[in-house]
Design an enzyme around this catalytic site. Structure first.
Site, short mmCIF file in Angstrom:
data_model
loop_
_atom_site.label_atom_id
_atom_site.label_comp_id
_atom_site.label_asym_id
_atom_site.label_seq_id
_atom_site.Cartn_x
_atom_site.Cartn_y
_atom_site.Cartn_z
N HIS A 1 15.00 -64.15 -38.02
CA HIS A 1 13.73 -63.58 -38.48
C HIS A 1 12.85 -64.64 -39.13
CE1 HIS A 1 11.02 -60.43 -39.86
NE2 HIS A 1 10.96 -61.07 -41.01
N HIS B 1 8.06 -53.87 -37.94
CA HIS B 1 8.98 -53.36 -38.96
C HIS B 1 9.89 -52.33 -38.31
CE1 HIS B 1 9.31 -52.99 -43.59
NE2 HIS B 1 9.64 -54.19 -43.20
#
Ligand SMILES: Nc1ncnc2c1ncn2[C@@H]1O[C@H](COP(=O)(O)OP(=O)(O)O)[C@@H](O)[C@H]1O
Ligand SMILES: [Mg+2]
Lengths: 751, 236, 81, 81
Positions: A55, A101
């Site tokens: 990430h 998200h």
């Protein structure tokens, strides 16, 4: 020095095994040990594991992202900063980015989506720009999957709850349903802000001795990465209280933070650098700011405002509590900065200083708990060229014998099925729960191909669209990505705008699987080619890997959000027919393909064949033509002809207007299969309507651009009728169709 | 005319109202910070839309205690114009400057779209340029806009003609379908007995320019300016 | 000490949330449920005060802020530990 | 019978409403308040069931619908009249 400081006694000793539990490979761990010249402390291990995570480090994607075009005449800041910056002339710049998200939203849809909005908003105002518009791109499993309704309700309510409260309009987006998202939904949010050119701020820490301020909410154990859950199993005593908690969004605090940050950044010389605490909170913001500034930084954890008792340095550094920012001021400006935050009832604490050198040093309880070169965590993070291989299933998928599909004698029923379907029904029930008018800039509201927002104080307007047809991308990742870029640009063109920049959100499965890596590489290639051809460079974006459940990946979903500029806001165009009697034309070639079409998927349960390829020169020409036609006031509406084909696009022109429906009389020449003619899909096609007297000039604009233009019929009456040759193949009441279309989603999502 | 636009923490439409007052109507406009205990040289106070204090607990519940509210009460006492839009209406209701309360929409969802309202009386400073019975198209954007008051209060409101706007359909008919939030008696806006304090859920500030596709909201602001000029003339 | 504050709608005030929850409970098969009323619940921790005074203070907090007495009524319990 | 259901945030979960209410109580002069947690309160009326069964049913209602167990915890009391 391992594990000193607050809670040292409780901090486990760092071993290669513990490192592996933190998601570091043996090689990665050894590399860190070599570079440090010692084993990392427990806190350092936590920092390493987040900074080197996919990430934060983009270790699997970095090598490929290099291929994206990031330069252009308007581009001021490309990828690398918190968001991209595009110069609009007129002294104003646009700052925008898209973020995913996905996983948090699957765990807790409302809070996951809400904090997703909060995160992207901070990415924008941390640059010194005021957010003025958002878009949301959503993917859910099939509507009849037991969890889908709960997830849709939660996500949509979360986006509304947060965005509305902060006062940033959500002016558009997209939502699609497919079983491949049953176990892994997608929540991508785009936000655009504007600023005066000279007010743009960067996330760099510079100036030895400058104070580092922590502003905003207190730090709790929110969202500390899963690894800490493993680790915390060792403190059985309070293991319950140590469990990472789901982040809850606080839009009110975000709004205060937004106003306070913009206020301090407005005053010259107060802020040296600023960055939001997003993923990996304090860790990521300190390390990245130090690295960008080429400086060192010292952080004193005892000064960090805490929400909970007995938090360890590890937890404080890894907490993902929301609504926090890190800000570098100067000794002279510090007092004034505090004053502004106090005005907004926010706490601002000096938690450290910019220091010489290149290391980030973290103290707690008077002891050093972490001391690492910033570069090790950022530039020196691992990079992989993961093996990639064309999946076996691709062959299979590409094969489609159209002959085996029964050809309908009449198109009306099919059209009615399409308009009531999950993917083509009206999205009104969703965007009506979003405040899409606050800030009073929304000139073209959601419901048209692209939203248009005016720029107060100028005659300019921005056009926004987000697109991705994941079925196309699954069947042909490179072509699919190219088509997504083309459609986004076409959506802008239909509003009268020309692209100035693009941001993407690349949602894929597990990059350690060669098939997924192949999809990713192809998609990047497609985006790169289309963005350069259409002069819509990438200014930033986001990669979300590991969108899988039980080894089953989502359809590759490279979401494309594009921003366009209109120099005359008065020319903004919408997609629906305006006046009875107007003539209807198609710009582009009428031929469409049933391969990969919504029609095939919905009515024949087949997702197969290769999507029609886009000829980027033709695409450009068509977009130029429609822009010119709009610019010279020749047309009254323009609509991109995409999902559902020509017939469905025509229906949308009839029923998607805010004031109700209008009919149309359409004549088509017979050409091959009827369903292909009506519902076949292809890029580079735009439906326009124009007063009869403009016909000649419109045709001239088209031919000048080298684009075919085909008269389709006339606006008017209560019904939409399509005649092919001598036979009527579609005949339905527009008002009834509109009702069914509006009711589609609410009905499908009723429990 | 000089508009004073109050900024509460969480106000979102402060700039929207400012833009209308200053750039659309060409009037003067000033922002008033909620912590101010006084203000001067203001002809009309506007409490803008938004989510003051996040609307936590209840819309307007916390904002009503802002230091500036005392000064606003006094201003209203003296007959000054006090105009609450959306969240501003909620603040005025919580503060008791207007009767009733605004509760969760009957549909439970936040709703952002155009609605129609019927102007119920022309003899207020806010409707002086709008004939009674006129239908205006104005957008709403709220989740807690359902007007409630005890039956007795409602009766009084009707008797004293304090209902200024009612939700209706395009033809001016008050129907259940045309009521976007379940408001009792389709109430979209009410004023105090004296008529100088008005609260309404719809957003005239969002439809005061033809560029935005609708400038009908402007008629309310024009009315305010017109009435204010009248009052001034009478004074002289 | 800790106080538990309950804020509920007055009779006559419609409670769409309660209604909706009730119908969804029915949909989920909880047919035995005949009515649901939705309210707010607050846990207020206060520094030691004589009980009586605490009660007064709490009452005024409720009247002033925690409840809107036009539509809501409140109730509270004080519990020292 | 009637049941009272209390739904509150789990320990450690941020409670923005409670936080904001607490600060405004301070501003109103209620300095003695040290913490406020905001929760939901539901009054559920159910047709006569044996108490034990009622408890089971209520628990499953809470888990399924009334509480979001990812971030909330619940408690209930049954009272027959
Ligand atoms: N999730 C969403 N949020 C807000 N607006 C949406 C959403 N989904 C769709 N819309 C709006 O509905 C309209 C139709 O969406 P879409 O079918 O994706 O348009 P197109 O096919 O032209 O890209 C667009 O105006 C889009 O902005
Ligand atoms: Mg789209």
């Amino acid at each position: 020095m391992s594990g000193e400081g607050r809670g040292e006694d409780r901090e486990p000793e760092v071993t290669p095994e513990l490192a592996q539990q933190h998601g570091l490979t043996r090689e990665e761990y050894e590399r860190a040990v070599d570079r440090l010249g010692r084993a990392p402390s427990y806190t350092e291990l936590g920092i390493l594991s987040v900074m080197w995570s996919e990430h934060c480090s983009y270790k699997s994607s970095r090598a490929h992202l290099k291929n994206l075009p990031t330069e252009g005449p308007h581009i001021l800041v490309g990828p690398g900063e918190n968001a991209g910056v595009v110069d609009l002339g007129s002294g104003v710049v646009a700052v925008f980015k898209m973020e995913s998200h996905n996983h948090p939203s699957f765990v807790e849809p409302y809070q996951g989506a809400a904090t997703g909005v909060g995160g992207i908003l901070r990415d924008i105002f941390t640059m010194g720009a005021r957010p003025i518009a958002s878009l949301d791109s959503l993917r859910f499993g099939s509507p009849d999957h037991p969890r889908t309704r709960f997830l849709v309700d939660g996500v949509v309510a979360g986006i509304a709850g947060y965005g509305n409260s902060v006062g940033v309009p959500t002016v558009g987006g997209e939502i699609a349903f497919h079983p491949s998202y049953n176990g892994n939904i997608l929540v991508n949010v785009f936000t655009l802000g504007i600023a005066r050119r000279e007010k743009i701020h960067r996330g760099a820490a510079t100036g030895e001795g400058n104070p580092v301020l922590y502003v905003g909410s207190h730090t709790g154990r929110d969202g500390i990465h899963g690894a800490s859950l493993l680790a915390s199993s060792e403190f059985d005593a309070e293991s319950e209280s140590k469990r990472p908690t789901v982040q809850v969004g606080d839009p009110f605090t975000e709004k205060l933070l937004l106003e306070a940050c913009l206020e301090v950044m407005k005053e010259p010389g107060l802020v040296v650098g600023i960055q939001d605490m997003g993923a990996a909170g304090l860790t990521c913001s300190t390390v990245e700011m130090a690295a960008r500034g080429g400086s060192g930084m010292e952080i004193e954890l005892d000064r960090v405002p805490l929400r909970e008792e007995g938090m360890t340095p590890y937890e404080i550094m890894l907490s993902e509590s929301q609504e926090r920012m890190l800000l570098v001021a100067t000794p002279q400006s510090e007092a004034r900065v505090r004053q502004v935050f106090e005005k907004w009832d926010l706490q601002a604490e000096v938690v450290g200083r910019v220091v010489p050198g290149d290391r980030v040093r973290v103290r707690s309880g008077g002891r050093v708990v972490a001391d690492m070169p910033a570069a090790l965590l950022v530039d020196e993070a691992p990079r992989y060229r993961r093996p990639s291989e064309r999946p076996k299933w691709q062959e299979e998928m590409e094969r489609l014998q159209i002959e085996s599909i029964p050809e309908p004698s009449d198109g009306t029923e099919a059209l009615q099925a399409l308009l009531a379907s999950p993917n083509l029904g009206s999205r009104e029930s969703i965007y009506q729960t979003y405040d899409h008018m606050v800030r009073t800039n929304t000139v073209v509201r959601p419901g048209s191909d692209a939203a248009v927002i005016r720029l107060k104080g100028t005659n300019q307007a921005l056009s926004l669209a987000v697109d991705c047809n994941a079925r196309y991308c699954f069947l042909d990742p490179e072509q699919g990505a190219r088509l997504a870029v083309a459609e986004a640009a076409r959506n802008l063109a239909c509003s009268g705008a020309a692209p100035v920049g693009t941001t993407d959100c690349l949602n894929f499965g597990n990059p350690e699987r060669p098939e997924i890596m192949w999809q990713f590489e192809r998609a990047i290639a497609g985006i790169a080619g289309a963005c350069s051809a259409l002069e819509a460079p990438i200014v930033g974006g986001n990669v979300s890997f590991y969108n899988e459940t039980e080894g089953r990946a989502i359809h590759p979903t490279p979401t494309i959000a594009m921003v366009g500029l209109l120099d005359d806001v008065g020319g903004a165009m919408a997609q629906w027919f305006q006046s009875e009697g107007d003539l209807i034309f198609l710009l582009g070639d009428p031929a469409g393909s049933l391969a990969a079409s919504e029609y095939m998927a919905l009515l024949h349960g087949r997702e197969a064949g290769r999507p029609a390829a886009v000829d980027l020169d033709r695409e450009r020409a068509v977009q130029d033509a429609v822009r010119r036609a709009i610019g010279s006031g020749l047309v009254e509406s323009a609509h991109d002809c995409s999902d559902g084909g020509l017939a469905f696009a025509l229906l949308e022109c009839c029923i998607s207007g805010p004031l109700g429906s209008v009919g149309a009389e359409i004549r088509l020449e017979p050409a091959g299969r009827l369903d292909a003619l009506l519902f076949g899909e292809a890029p580079s096609r735009i439906i326009v309507s124009a007063p009869a007297e403009n016909r000649a000039r419109l045709e001239h604009v088209a031919s000048a651009a080298g684009v075919p233009i085909l008269p389709l019929g006339k606006v008017g009456g209560p019904r939409l009728t399509i005649t092919v040759g001598s036979g009527a193949v579609v005949d339905l009441d527009a008002a009834e169709a509109r009702d069914a279309w509006l009711r589609a989603l609410p009905r499908l999502l009723k429990g | 005319m000089r508009f004073g636009i109050v900024i509460f923490p969480g106000s979102n439409c402060d700039h929207d109202v400012y833009h209308v007052a200053k750039h659309v109507l060409g009037q003067e406009a000033a922002f008033l910070w909620h912590k101010n205990v006084s203000f001067s040289g203001i002809d009309c106070i506007v409490l803008p839309g938004g989510f003051a204090h996040g609307d936590y607990l209840r819309g307007g519940a916390i904002a009503r205690f802002s230091p500036i509210m005392k000064a606003i009460e006094a201003f209203a006492e003296r007959g000054g114009l006090v105009f609450g839009i959306c969240n501003g209406f909620q603040v005025l209701a919580e503060a008791g400057l207007l009767p009733g309360a605004l509760v969760r929409n009957a549909g439970l969802r936040y709703v952002c779209r155009d609605v129609y309202v019927r102007s119920e009386r022309q003899d207020t400073p806010y409707t002086s340029r709008i004939k009674q019975g006129t239908v205006l198209k104005i957008p709403i954007g709220h989740g807690e806009g359902c007007y409630f008051a005890p039956e007795a209060v409602l009766k009084q409101l009707e008797e004293k003609r304090q209902v200024v706007f009612r939700y209706c359909d395009a033809g001016g008919q008050v129907t259940t379908e045309a009521n976007p939030n379940g408001s009792l008696r389709a109430i979209a806006g009410v004023c105090n007995e004296r008529g100088n304090v008005l609260g309404m859920m719809p957003h005239p500030d969002r439809c005061a320019e033809s560029l935005l596709g609708n400038d009908q909201g402007r008629r309310i602001f024009d009315s305010m300016i017109h009435s204010w000029q009248q009052i001034r003339r009478n004074r002289i | 000490m800790k106080a538990r504050v309950y804020v509920t709608f007055k009779r006559g005030v419609l409670d769409p949330q309660g209604k909706t929850i009730c119908t969804s409970l029915h949909r989920l098969g909880y047919r035995e449920v005949t009515d649901v009323r939705m309210g707010k619940y607050l846990e207020v921790t206060l520094g030691g005060l004589p009980r009586q005074e605490a009660e007064q203070r709490l009452r005024s907090m409720c009247e002033k802020l925690l409840a809107n007495t036009v539509i809501e009524e409140f109730r509270f319990e004080i519990q020292e530990e």
